[in-house]
Design a protein around this motif. Structure first.
Motif, PDB file in Angstrom:
ATOM      1  N   VAL A 237       0.845  -1.301   0.189  1.00  0.00           N
ATOM      2  CA  VAL A 237      -0.207  -0.003   0.066  1.00  0.00           C
ATOM      3  C   VAL A 237       0.961   1.247  -0.125  1.00  0.00           C
ATOM      4  CG1 VAL A 237      -1.591   1.280   1.431  1.00  0.00           C
ATOM      5  CG2 VAL A 237      -2.191  -1.092   1.086  1.00  0.00           C
ATOM      6  N   SER A 238       1.973   1.174   0.729  1.00  0.00           N
ATOM      7  CA  SER A 238       2.808   2.237   0.739  1.00  0.00           C
ATOM      8  C   SER A 238       3.498   2.637  -0.510  1.00  0.00           C
ATOM      9  CB  SER A 238       3.944   2.015   1.788  1.00  0.00           C
ATOM     10  OG  SER A 238       3.407   2.102   3.206  1.00  0.00           O
ATOM     11  N   LYS A 239       3.691   1.622  -1.350  1.00  0.00           N
ATOM     12  CA  LYS A 239       4.217   1.709  -2.585  1.00  0.00           C
ATOM     13  C   LYS A 239       3.476   2.228  -3.462  1.00  0.00           C
ATOM     14  CE  LYS A 239       7.354  -0.769  -5.889  1.00  0.00           C
ATOM     15  NZ  LYS A 239       8.256   0.314  -6.300  1.00  0.00           N
ATOM     16  N   TYR A 240       2.401   1.528  -3.788  1.00  0.00           N
ATOM     17  CA  TYR A 240       1.514   1.540  -4.981  1.00  0.00           C
ATOM     18  C   TYR A 240       0.046   2.534  -4.635  1.00  0.00           C
ATOM     19  CZ  TYR A 240       4.401  -2.267  -6.716  1.00  0.00           C
ATOM     20  OH  TYR A 240       4.953  -2.962  -7.366  1.00  0.00           O
ATOM     21  N   ALA A 241      -0.234   2.624  -3.390  1.00  0.00           N
ATOM     22  CA  ALA A 241      -1.264   3.518  -3.001  1.00  0.00           C
ATOM     23  C   ALA A 241      -0.645   4.996  -2.548  1.00  0.00           C
ATOM     24  CB  ALA A 241      -2.082   3.125  -2.054  1.00  0.00           C
ATOM     25  N   ASP A 242       0.324   5.053  -1.734  1.00  0.00           N
ATOM     26  CA  ASP A 242       0.765   6.312  -1.066  1.00  0.00           C
ATOM     27  C   ASP A 242       2.184   6.664  -2.000  1.00  0.00           C
ATOM     28  OD1 ASP A 242      -1.247   6.068   0.528  1.00  0.00           O
ATOM     29  OD2 ASP A 242      -0.076   4.870   2.059  1.00  0.00           O
ATOM     30  N   HIS A 243       2.533   5.904  -2.937  1.00  0.00           N
ATOM     31  CA  HIS A 243       3.756   6.259  -3.869  1.00  0.00           C
ATOM     32  C   HIS A 243       4.986   6.363  -3.103  1.00  0.00           C
ATOM     33  CE1 HIS A 243       0.126   6.816  -6.085  1.00  0.00           C
ATOM     34  NE2 HIS A 243      -0.317   7.926  -5.217  1.00  0.00           N
ATOM     35  N   LEU A 244       5.393   5.764  -2.190  1.00  0.00           N
ATOM     36  CA  LEU A 244       6.471   5.665  -1.595  1.00  0.00           C
ATOM     37  C   LEU A 244       7.581   4.587  -2.080  1.00  0.00           C
ATOM     38  CD1 LEU A 244       5.849   6.105   2.105  1.00  0.00           C
ATOM     39  CD2 LEU A 244       7.185   7.614   0.885  1.00  0.00           C
TER      40      LEU A 244
ATOM     41  N   ASP B 162     -23.460  -2.875 -11.681  1.00  0.00           N
ATOM     42  CA  ASP B 162     -22.148  -3.511 -11.302  1.00  0.00           C
ATOM     43  C   ASP B 162     -21.348  -2.416 -10.757  1.00  0.00           C
ATOM     44  OD1 ASP B 162     -22.774  -5.755 -12.824  1.00  0.00           O
ATOM     45  OD2 ASP B 162     -22.270  -4.857 -14.897  1.00  0.00           O
ATOM     46  N   PRO B 163     -20.315  -3.175  -9.957  1.00  0.00           N
ATOM     47  CA  PRO B 163     -19.466  -2.371  -9.008  1.00  0.00           C
ATOM     48  C   PRO B 163     -18.464  -1.851  -9.919  1.00  0.00           C
ATOM     49  CG  PRO B 163     -19.031  -4.592  -8.621  1.00  0.00           C
ATOM     50  CD  PRO B 163     -20.461  -4.617  -9.531  1.00  0.00           C
ATOM     51  N   PRO B 164     -17.606  -0.753  -9.251  1.00  0.00           N
ATOM     52  CA  PRO B 164     -16.662  -0.064 -10.237  1.00  0.00           C
ATOM     53  C   PRO B 164     -15.590  -0.784 -10.007  1.00  0.00           C
ATOM     54  CG  PRO B 164     -17.250   1.138  -8.200  1.00  0.00           C
ATOM     55  CD  PRO B 164     -18.194   0.108  -8.170  1.00  0.00           C
ATOM     56  N   GLY B 165     -14.737  -0.679 -11.102  1.00  0.00           N
ATOM     57  CA  GLY B 165     -13.459  -1.340 -11.054  1.00  0.00           C
ATOM     58  C   GLY B 165     -12.489  -0.880 -12.219  1.00  0.00           C
ATOM     59  N   VAL B 166     -11.012  -1.083 -12.074  1.00  0.00           N
ATOM     60  CA  VAL B 166     -10.105  -0.634 -12.948  1.00  0.00           C
ATOM     61  C   VAL B 166      -9.100  -1.651 -12.897  1.00  0.00           C
ATOM     62  CG1 VAL B 166      -8.733   0.773 -11.217  1.00  0.00           C
ATOM     63  CG2 VAL B 166      -8.596   1.138 -13.824  1.00  0.00           C
ATOM     64  N   VAL B 167      -8.663  -2.139 -14.056  1.00  0.00           N
ATOM     65  CA  VAL B 167      -7.293  -3.001 -14.177  1.00  0.00           C
ATOM     66  C   VAL B 167      -6.569  -2.626 -15.133  1.00  0.00           C
ATOM     67  CG1 VAL B 167      -8.719  -4.154 -16.110  1.00  0.00           C
ATOM     68  CG2 VAL B 167      -6.793  -5.352 -14.518  1.00  0.00           C
ATOM     69  N   TYR B 168      -5.357  -2.498 -14.681  1.00  0.00           N
ATOM     70  CA  TYR B 168      -3.995  -1.966 -15.554  1.00  0.00           C
ATOM     71  C   TYR B 168      -3.253  -3.371 -16.086  1.00  0.00           C
ATOM     72  CZ  TYR B 168      -4.956   1.856 -12.617  1.00  0.00           C
ATOM     73  OH  TYR B 168      -5.388   2.761 -11.783  1.00  0.00           O
TER      74      TYR B 168
ATOM     75  N   ALA C  48      -1.506  -2.407  -8.277  1.00  0.00           N
ATOM     76  CA  ALA C  48      -2.016  -1.213  -8.726  1.00  0.00           C
ATOM     77  C   ALA C  48      -3.711  -1.426  -8.690  1.00  0.00           C
ATOM     78  CB  ALA C  48      -1.527  -0.361  -9.497  1.00  0.00           C
ATOM     79  N   SER C  49      -3.897  -2.448  -9.906  1.00  0.00           N
ATOM     80  CA  SER C  49      -5.299  -2.896 -10.076  1.00  0.00           C
ATOM     81  C   SER C  49      -6.110  -3.151  -8.877  1.00  0.00           C
ATOM     82  CB  SER C  49      -5.243  -3.935 -10.922  1.00  0.00           C
ATOM     83  OG  SER C  49      -4.597  -3.677 -12.302  1.00  0.00           O
ATOM     84  N   LEU C  50      -5.563  -3.795  -8.141  1.00  0.00           N
ATOM     85  CA  LEU C  50      -6.399  -4.478  -6.733  1.00  0.00           C
ATOM     86  C   LEU C  50      -6.702  -3.289  -5.685  1.00  0.00           C
ATOM     87  CD1 LEU C  50      -4.980  -7.896  -6.303  1.00  0.00           C
ATOM     88  CD2 LEU C  50      -6.911  -7.348  -7.482  1.00  0.00           C
ATOM     89  N   ILE C  51      -5.480  -2.371  -5.618  1.00  0.00           N
ATOM     90  CA  ILE C  51      -5.563  -1.212  -4.662  1.00  0.00           C
ATOM     91  C   ILE C  51      -6.642  -0.300  -5.025  1.00  0.00           C
ATOM     92  CG2 ILE C  51      -4.339   0.512  -3.796  1.00  0.00           C
ATOM     93  CD1 ILE C  51      -1.940  -1.090  -3.470  1.00  0.00           C
ATOM     94  N   GLU C  52      -6.694   0.191  -6.406  1.00  0.00           N
ATOM     95  CA  GLU C  52      -7.040   1.275  -6.980  1.00  0.00           C
ATOM     96  C   GLU C  52      -8.816   0.674  -7.110  1.00  0.00           C
ATOM     97  OE1 GLU C  52      -6.426   4.374  -7.321  1.00  0.00           O
ATOM     98  OE2 GLU C  52      -4.541   3.668  -6.751  1.00  0.00           O
TER      99      GLU C  52
END
Length: 507
Positions: free
Chosen positions: A180-187, A272-278, A459-463
């Motif tokens: 989470v720190s790397k892919y959501a908080d960009h650390l 349908d629930p929202p989602g995004v996949v990279y 990132a797909s799962l986090i976003e």
């Protein structure tokens, strides 16, 4: 050489044509220079970037608070007034937070007047938001061994629980925190290692990288399943952004691509629930989205990139284009100087957006009905007007390019009028691209193609969790724990982020 009178008019006409051509080319070059100057020194879009705007607001609010504190310290009446106002406006703290009672009692329970004992008649209660800094702790895992006095060879012990990092020190929650720190908080990992070092925990960056790689491997099937689920939708957004990747053979970086495919049916009350996949790819060829979206049937909302046209070559996919990209082209012209045609185009496009603001959140049929009545006349008058203006201006100008860009995509641009599920622009997926851009800005590049694929997976799962109101740290901790403990692949849908939504959990 002597020029005859018969030859003179033709040469003058040729000279005039040459001068006119040069003037048009110079005007086009000046326009390009103005755009480059605005890109380099001015604002990058129609509005200030959100993060820059928030930064400015923070600074202004800090200065205001500083001034108010100075005044309150000098005036007790003003301090009481401001305190009363804060109590009215602060709202309540979330009920799920743990409460720790702190009683502030008087020193003596004897009456200060007569000395008799005081009795309690009530109390004033106020709540303050407190924070305990993030702490590391050590879980000491004890597995007692048991033996039978009658059977000397019998030793009984509970099996060790499965772990993501066998023989390693982290719990699944620790690995989730790193993700989470790397892919959501960009650390980046080296910054996380520095933070841990300040707390006396010596974790090498390579160790953290090992954790991330192992977690990504276990989460890969979930990423693939997320893409499969989104492809069952009748409408998707698509966009792409660069993903610089280290190219060890050349000692430089190469430019890969992260393709984003998003679903968000909330603006028209879709179920349908929202989602995004990279999905990572080493290039931007049109065959990439064709492979990613193989099997998708419906409307694909995209920007003007020509690579998406191949997807619509068959009859299974219809392209809806983005008015935001059209507006941006005319805005760049209007921002560079007087541009009456671009200004008028912006005014008409703004009318379409005002209608969208009014109908956002209604059902798809209601949206379609309003668009047919209000948006259709605007669009029907805009196309011939643009065609008329195009005939009056030089075809080499940036304005002509903007008009041709619009008219060449007219069917896709107006598809939203006939389909209430379609948005007027692709801003939904562009918002999903922003976290990738922030991560890219901080991390600079991925270390390899495999690292970029890890980027896409996690990132797909986090976003998607964030889109569904699910806390990413708790989500990843639970999912990783279940996967390493043998969660059956046949029930993988139970691990998708929207299965953890509060409304789903309550049900």
């Amino acid at each position: 050489m002597t020029m005859t009178t018969e030859e003179l008019p033709d040469d003058l006409n040729a000279l005039k044509a040459m001068v006119l051509s040069r003037e048009l080319e110079n005007a086009r070059l000046r326009q390009i220079i103005k755009e480059l100057q605005r890109h380099r020194f001015g604002r990058r879009a129609e509005t200030l970037p959100e993060d820059q705007l928030l930064l400015g607001l923070e600074e202004a609010e800090q200065v205001e608070a500083d001034g108010l504190e100075d005044k309150e310290q000098a005036s007790s009446d003003l301090r009481r007034e401001r305190t009363a106002k804060r109590r009215i406006n602060r709202g309540s703290l979330p009920a799920h937070l743990p409460r720790i009672d702190v009683t502030i009692d008087i020193e003596s329970h004897d009456c200060p007047c007569c000395g008799h004992g005081l009795h309690r008649i009530g109390e004033d209660v106020s709540e303050k938001l407190d924070i305990v800094p993030a702490q590391f702790r050590v879980l000491v895992m004890r597995r007692p061994k048991y033996a039978c006095r009658a059977c000397e060879e019998v030793v009984v012990q509970a099996p060790a629980p499965a772990r993501l990092i066998e023989g390693g020190i982290p719990t699944e929650a620790t690995v989730a925190q790193v993700l989470v720190s790397k892919y959501a908080d960009h650390l980046p990992l080296y910054r996380q290692a520095q933070i841990y070092k300040r707390q006396g925990i010596d974790l090498d960056r390579s160790t953290l990288a090992d954790w991330v790689g192992r977690a990504a491997w276990h989460l890969r099937p979930l990423h693939q399943r997320l893409l499969e689920q989104l492809k069952t939708s009748s409408k998707l957004f698509a966009d792409e952004t660069t993903a610089p990747v280290l190219d060890p053979g050349r000692g430089k970086t190469k430019t890969g691509q992260l393709w984003a495919y998003a679903r968000d049916d909330r603006p028209w009350q879709g179920a349908d629930p929202p989602g995004v996949v990279y999905v990572y790819a080493p290039d931007r060829k049109g065959e990439r989205p064709m492979a990613h979206l193989n099997g998708f049937v419906g409307v694909l909302q995209v920007d003007g990139y020509s690579g998406y046209r191949a997807i619509a070559a068959g009859n299974s996919v219809s392209l809806a284009f983005c008015w935001s990209h059209v507006r941006r082209r005319f805005y760049e012209l209007a921002a560079a100087g007087p541009a009456p045609i671009a200004g008028e185009a912006l005014r008409r496009i703004a009318e379409l957006y005002r209608i969208e603001d009014d109908i956002r959140g209604r059902t798809s049929e209601e949206r379609r009905s309003v668009r047919q009545a209000k948006s259709r006349p605007i669009a029907d008058s805009l196309a011939p007007w643009l065609t008329e203006q195009l005939a009056l201006i030089s075809q080499k100008t940036k304005l002509a390019e903007a008009i041709r860009y619009t008219l060449s995509r007219w069917d896709g641009l107006t598809r939203f009028i006939d389909d209430g599920r379609v948005e007027i622009d692709s801003n939904t997926v562009e918002r999903s691209i922003r976290p990738i851009a922030l991560n890219r800005k901080n991390a600079l590049f991925a270390g390899s193609d495999a690292g970029a694929e890890h980027w896409a997976t996690i990132a797909s799962l986090i976003e998607t969790a964030k889109l569904n109101g699910v806390e990413p740290m708790a989500y990843l901790t639970d999912v990783i724990t279940k996967i390493v403990n043998g969660h059956p692949n046949s029930l993988i849908d139970q691990l998708l982020p929207w299965s953890y939504r509060p409304d789903k959990m309550a049900g």
